[in-house]
Design a protein around this motif. Structure first.
Motif, PDB file in Angstrom:
ATOM      1  N   THR A 198     -41.395 -52.684  57.618  1.00  0.00           N
ATOM      2  CA  THR A 198     -42.364 -51.936  58.419  1.00  0.00           C
ATOM      3  C   THR A 198     -43.588 -52.796  58.713  1.00  0.00           C
ATOM      4  O   THR A 198     -44.424 -52.425  59.518  1.00  0.00           O
ATOM      5  CB  THR A 198     -42.811 -50.674  57.673  1.00  0.00           C
ATOM      6  N   ALA A 199     -43.666 -53.966  58.004  1.00  0.00           N
ATOM      7  CA  ALA A 199     -44.692 -54.968  58.305  1.00  0.00           C
ATOM      8  C   ALA A 199     -46.118 -54.464  58.174  1.00  0.00           C
ATOM      9  O   ALA A 199     -46.996 -54.868  58.927  1.00  0.00           O
ATOM     10  CB  ALA A 199     -44.452 -55.569  59.703  1.00  0.00           C
ATOM     11  N   ASN A 200     -46.352 -53.572  57.244  1.00  0.00           N
ATOM     12  CA  ASN A 200     -47.734 -53.159  56.996  1.00  0.00           C
ATOM     13  C   ASN A 200     -48.330 -54.054  55.919  1.00  0.00           C
ATOM     14  O   ASN A 200     -48.498 -53.657  54.782  1.00  0.00           O
ATOM     15  CB  ASN A 200     -47.779 -51.693  56.571  1.00  0.00           C
ATOM     16  N   PHE A 201     -48.582 -55.282  56.327  1.00  0.00           N
ATOM     17  CA  PHE A 201     -49.015 -56.281  55.355  1.00  0.00           C
ATOM     18  C   PHE A 201     -50.520 -56.516  55.436  1.00  0.00           C
ATOM     19  O   PHE A 201     -51.141 -56.282  56.456  1.00  0.00           O
ATOM     20  CB  PHE A 201     -48.342 -57.640  55.635  1.00  0.00           C
ATOM     21  N   PHE A 221     -46.066 -63.993  61.891  1.00  0.00           N
ATOM     22  CA  PHE A 221     -46.371 -62.633  61.443  1.00  0.00           C
ATOM     23  C   PHE A 221     -47.056 -61.778  62.506  1.00  0.00           C
ATOM     24  O   PHE A 221     -47.173 -60.574  62.341  1.00  0.00           O
ATOM     25  CB  PHE A 221     -47.242 -62.678  60.175  1.00  0.00           C
ATOM     26  N   GLY A 222     -47.488 -62.413  63.594  1.00  0.00           N
ATOM     27  CA  GLY A 222     -48.283 -61.685  64.582  1.00  0.00           C
ATOM     28  C   GLY A 222     -47.471 -60.950  65.630  1.00  0.00           C
ATOM     29  O   GLY A 222     -48.022 -60.223  66.455  1.00  0.00           O
ATOM     30  N   LYS A 223     -46.151 -61.158  65.606  1.00  0.00           N
ATOM     31  CA  LYS A 223     -45.345 -60.491  66.632  1.00  0.00           C
ATOM     32  C   LYS A 223     -44.580 -59.303  66.060  1.00  0.00           C
ATOM     33  O   LYS A 223     -43.927 -58.564  66.806  1.00  0.00           O
ATOM     34  CB  LYS A 223     -44.338 -61.482  67.220  1.00  0.00           C
ATOM     35  N   LEU A 224     -44.639 -59.157  64.770  1.00  0.00           N
ATOM     36  CA  LEU A 224     -43.867 -58.081  64.142  1.00  0.00           C
ATOM     37  C   LEU A 224     -44.332 -56.736  64.656  1.00  0.00           C
ATOM     38  O   LEU A 224     -45.514 -56.494  64.837  1.00  0.00           O
ATOM     39  CB  LEU A 224     -44.083 -58.103  62.624  1.00  0.00           C
ATOM     40  N   LYS A 225     -43.354 -55.871  64.845  1.00  0.00           N
ATOM     41  CA  LYS A 225     -43.706 -54.515  65.250  1.00  0.00           C
ATOM     42  C   LYS A 225     -44.031 -53.729  63.993  1.00  0.00           C
ATOM     43  O   LYS A 225     -43.261 -53.718  63.034  1.00  0.00           O
ATOM     44  CB  LYS A 225     -42.512 -53.882  65.983  1.00  0.00           C
ATOM     45  N   MET A 226     -45.158 -53.108  63.996  1.00  0.00           N
ATOM     46  CA  MET A 226     -45.523 -52.339  62.817  1.00  0.00           C
ATOM     47  C   MET A 226     -45.040 -50.909  62.928  1.00  0.00           C
ATOM     48  O   MET A 226     -45.387 -50.194  63.859  1.00  0.00           O
ATOM     49  CB  MET A 226     -47.032 -52.393  62.609  1.00  0.00           C
ATOM     50  N   LEU A 227     -44.225 -50.506  61.978  1.00  0.00           N
ATOM     51  CA  LEU A 227     -43.716 -49.134  61.945  1.00  0.00           C
ATOM     52  C   LEU A 227     -44.619 -48.308  61.025  1.00  0.00           C
ATOM     53  O   LEU A 227     -45.588 -48.804  60.465  1.00  0.00           O
ATOM     54  CB  LEU A 227     -42.274 -49.134  61.453  1.00  0.00           C
TER      55      LEU A 227
END
Lengths: 426, 435
Positions: A198-201, A221-227
């Motif tokens: 979910t990339a909530n880092f 890390f900047g292109k990840l879609k955040m769920l």
């Protein structure tokens, strides 16, 4: 030259701590990247803080095992290839799975970051949890668990958390051999999907950080879609404590492990720093009251510590010591005596002054060098606090009064609510 | 062996250093009239000064009937000195921290302190080099503490006694046959005050010590302070070290024990070269190839692929006199000792028959280089390394040591391995799980 050695050279109290600014950058997708730039070694440590600690699952082993499986295979690489990639560049992959967060770190020379960061990102985001590696890992961890279970210190710690937080609380659930038999790779994989992908880092970079490193981090890390952000479980804490010691007998033990403590508050509470100072007086440094009593005066133990610990949903004070079996009972009584003394007597100005100076020195070391500063930062950012916490801490260390400390002892150290666990003999 | 449980871990890995032309570690050096060697390293980036005092005495210098003495003595050093009743309190008042460790080779004391209060470290350390304020009562308490340390680390842990079993198996003559903690608790318990005092005047002498001060300090200032506080401590008669040499091992040795432990475990020890031998670096790299990192051979082949072990490790003791190359592993359930030993042997034989390829050698050399840079973040590590290298022969090793690793060739690895991994050179300890 004749000198008078009985006169101590003058010393100054540490009054000033250089708390550096933290630079916050927002990656293209909105993820925060905190930068602690400094030092003179050409290296970078990148920490990724992920909401994936034990508190996010009611499967006891799911969180730590997921962390250990990250580098066991990805969509494009085998476990062996991943290990080769990090080792070849002298880089370290460091997963540390705690009660609240999973902190996954990369330590790399800057000159190799373009080679190590892609592997690091792949391991975090495209791990595949292959069955063969999983069953191998379980076997190894189970053996380690069996060996650990022979140690009084391990047994006492497990039981202590179970009784402090409650057997059903993710902070307190004990490990059993059976849990290793039951857990499935698929369970880890689904925990991974819901909590890692979910990339909530939160990202924290420390060391000598240059523009190209930042660009690289943004690239991976900047292109990840955040769920949707995963939510921690909400299990109530145990509210029944018995002040009676819980004993696990171990006939062949030559020392007893004592673990005791009490639920207090966490970093978000305004009393926390004061409680930390109080706990330092009790058992937080070499000259502490517990060390004096149990080690220096009686020689019951090689060491004894008290610490104030903060978690997202709770805080606690814990005391730990391995002591002579024949004096276990006496040691427990002495520990209670020392706690009671904090409640009935004011700390003397001499002792308070000593602890102030000791803790200021400790803070000075905490803010020495980018890597230790990033550890300090990790310790607050997970509570959505910032470095103003340490500024408050400094003020508190310098100004707290004996009366305030005594009040805190009375407010938080209710002797009936202590959990006491002994593994060994009693 | 530390005074305190919360000590920094200081391993031989941290000693790995590399010469880099633009980032040399600079230092200055002088010797006082009484023989104390002092090294000053300036680092302007830190508000902390590291003050490291190394004494050239370790467990190898002990009487075989009174082992564990050097370490017990380290504890007593914190019990107050002639003019200073409490060692710790003034230091804590000054915002400083301290600890110490003893090993088979050396005893090392260290302080980190805010720069402004540096003189306090000189005051504390010089007074306890001058004379201790020992009493029977203090000795009795520290004996108890050390016996508890003995129990905590060696007796109350599964496999905790391996060091007590493997060392006397491997060494027949050299005092490395006992661990730093000592052979048995009785040696500690029967120590007398006179023996303690005698030990002090023998070994705790300015001419048997090296002081390193590292931080944002000026050379002249350190020189002045050193002369002021250490200058009038008399030189002492430290006996010249004359330890028995360990003869070449010509026959493999085996010790088997039954223990109520859950997992069968193996320890192997091979005699290796001394710390100053040119073969030291190749030996260390062999241990890295075998077991440093997840991609290392023992982990890849014997843990991950063949599942012979649930965990296996290889490392060198890094001792000054000829040390040990140690391999230790927990056997997977159902695997026999016979198979486990055969598989280890197979891995060792490969070093003797096949050349290590350049890629693999480069990998462990890269790691050496990176570890050096990581370790230099700590001012204390730099101070410890300078002291340790100066004792070995030359503090400047801090700038040349990595070069020594980078020069190692596949051919050298092969030569070193053929001597090191002779079957007769092995001492094996087997822990049979009996529950």
């Amino acid at each position: 030259m004749l000198i008078n050695r009985t006169i101590q050279p003058e010393t100054k109290s540490v009054q000033f701590i250089n708390i550096p600014p933290v630079k916050k950058i927002t990656l293209d997708n909105g993820l925060p990247l905190y930068i602690l730039n400094g030092g003179s070694q050409d290296l970078i440590k990148l920490d990724v803080m992920i909401p994936a600690g034990a508190n996010y699952t009611n499967k006891k082993l799911a969180a730590p095992l997921t962390g250990l499986m990250l580098n066991e295979g990805t969509s494009s690489k085998t476990a062996h290839e991943i290990a080769e990639a990090f080792d070849f560049y002298g880089a370290y992959f460091q997963p540390s799975i705690e009660k609240d967060n999973s902190n996954v770190g990369l330590v790399s020379l800057n000159k190799h970051l373009a080679n190590t960061l892609p592997v690091f990102a792949e391991v975090l985001l495209q791990s595949t949890f292959p069955e063969k590696e999983f069953s191998n890992l379980i076997k190894r961890r189970k053996q380690k668990f069996l060996v650990d279970s022979e140690k009084t210190s391990f047994v006492a710690k497990e039981l202590f958390f179970e009784h402090l937080f409650g057997a059903n609380h993710p902070y307190g659930m004990a490990t059993t051999e059976n849990l290793y038999n039951e857990i499935q790779a698929e369970e880890l994989h689904s925990f991974y999907k819901s909590n890692y992908q979910t990339a909530n880092f939160k990202l924290i970079a420390s060391g000598l950080i240059n523009e190209s490193s930042i660009q690289l981090i943004n690239q991976y890390f900047g292109k990840l879609k955040m769920l949707e952000k995963p939510q921690p479980l909400n299990v109530g804490l145990s509210e029944k404590w018995s002040s009676k010691p819980i004993i696990i007998k171990k006939e062949d033990a030559v020392q007893s492990s004592i673990r005791m403590g009490i639920i207090t508050i966490n970093k978000q509470h305004h009393d926390y720093i004061g409680l930390k100072i109080l706990t330092t007086i009790l058992g937080g440094y070499f000259g502490s009251r517990l060390m004096k009593n149990i080690r220096v005066e009686k020689g019951f133990s090689y060491g004894i510590q008290a610490m104030q610990i903060s978690l997202a949903n709770a805080g606690y004070m814990a005391i730990a010591a391995d002591v002579m079996v024949e004096h276990t009972k006496e040691a427990v009584d002495e520990i209670f005596k020392e706690i009671s003394k904090l409640k009935t007597e004011e700390v003397s100005q001499n002792e308070l002054n000593l602890v102030r100076n000791y803790m200021m020195g400790e803070m000075l070391q905490m803010f020495d060098g980018p890597l230790s500063i990033s550890e300090a930062f990790k310790g607050v950012v997970e509570y959505n606090l910032d470095f103003s916490y340490y500024k408050k801490m400094k003020e508190s260390i310098l100004n707290i009064t004996a009366v305030e400390l005594q009040n805190l002892a009375n407010k938080y150290f209710n002797l009936d609510s202590f959990v006491t666990v002994v593994a060994g003999k009693y | 062996m530390n005074k305190n449980t919360t000590a920094h871990l200081y391993t031989n890995q941290l000693l790995i250093k590399q010469a880099r032309k633009n980032n040399m570690i600079k230092y200055d050096k002088f010797t006082l009239d009484n023989g104390l060697r002092v090294i000053v390293h300036k680092d302007e980036t830190t508000p902390i000064v590291a003050f490291n005092l190394l004494y050239d005495v370790g467990a190898r210098d002990e009487n075989p009937e009174k082992t564990g003495f050097a370490h017990l003595f380290e504890h007593l050093m914190f019990e107050g000195s002639k003019n200073i009743p409490s060692y710790d309190a003034p230091l804590q008042q000054a915002g400083g921290e301290n600890n110490a460790f003893t090993n088979n080779n050396i005893t090392n004391y260290y302080i980190t302190i805010p720069k402004e209060n540096l003189e306090l470290a000189f005051w504390l350390e010089s007074d306890r080099m001058l004379e201790l304020a020992l009493t029977q009562e203090k000795l009795d308490i520290q004996k108890k503490v050390v016996v508890e340390e003995f129990k905590q680390r060696y007796l109350n842990q599964p496999y905790g006694d391996w060091n007590l079993l493997l060392r006397p198996l491997a060494y027949e003559k050299h005092p490395y046959q006992w661990p730093t903690i000592g052979k048995e608790t009785a040696h500690i318990e029967t120590t007398t005050l006179d023996e303690v005092k005698d030990f002090f005047y023998k070994f705790y002498a300015p001419n048997n010590a090296i002081l390193v001060v590292a931080g944002n300090v000026a050379f002249e200032e350190i020189k002045k302070l050193s002369e002021k506080w250490f200058g009038n401590i008399p030189r002492r008669n430290t006996p010249k070290r004359n330890l028995p040499l360990e003869p070449k091992q010509e026959k493999a040795k085996l010790l088997e024990v039954d223990r109520p432990i859950p997992v069968d475990t193996i320890y192997q020890a091979y005699h290796m070269c001394d710390r100053l031998s040119p073969n030291y670096y190749a030996t260390d790299l062999i241990s890295d190839i075998l077991s440093n990192g997840k991609s290392s051979r023992l982990n890849q082949y014997l843990v991950m692929e063949k599942k012979i072990f649930s965990q296996i490790d290889a490392y060198i003791t890094g001792d000054h006199d000829p040390g040990l190359f140690i391999i230790t592993g927990n056997l997977s359930k159902g695997v026999s000792f016979e198979l486990a030993q055969k598989e280890i042997r197979n891995e060792l034989d490969q070093f003797i028959t096949d050349s290590v390829d350049i890629q693999e050698l480069t990998k462990v050399q890269n790691k050496v280089e990176a570890n050096l840079i990581y370790s230099e973040i700590s001012i204390l590590t730099k101070a410890m390394d300078l002291a340790h290298f100066e004792l070995l022969d030359d503090a400047n090793r801090i700038n040349s040591e990595t070069e020594n690793y980078l020069k190692v060739t596949p051919e050298q690895l092969k030569n070193v391995a053929s001597e090191l991994f002779r079957v007769e050179n092995c001492s094996t300890l087997l822990y049979h799980s009996k529950q």
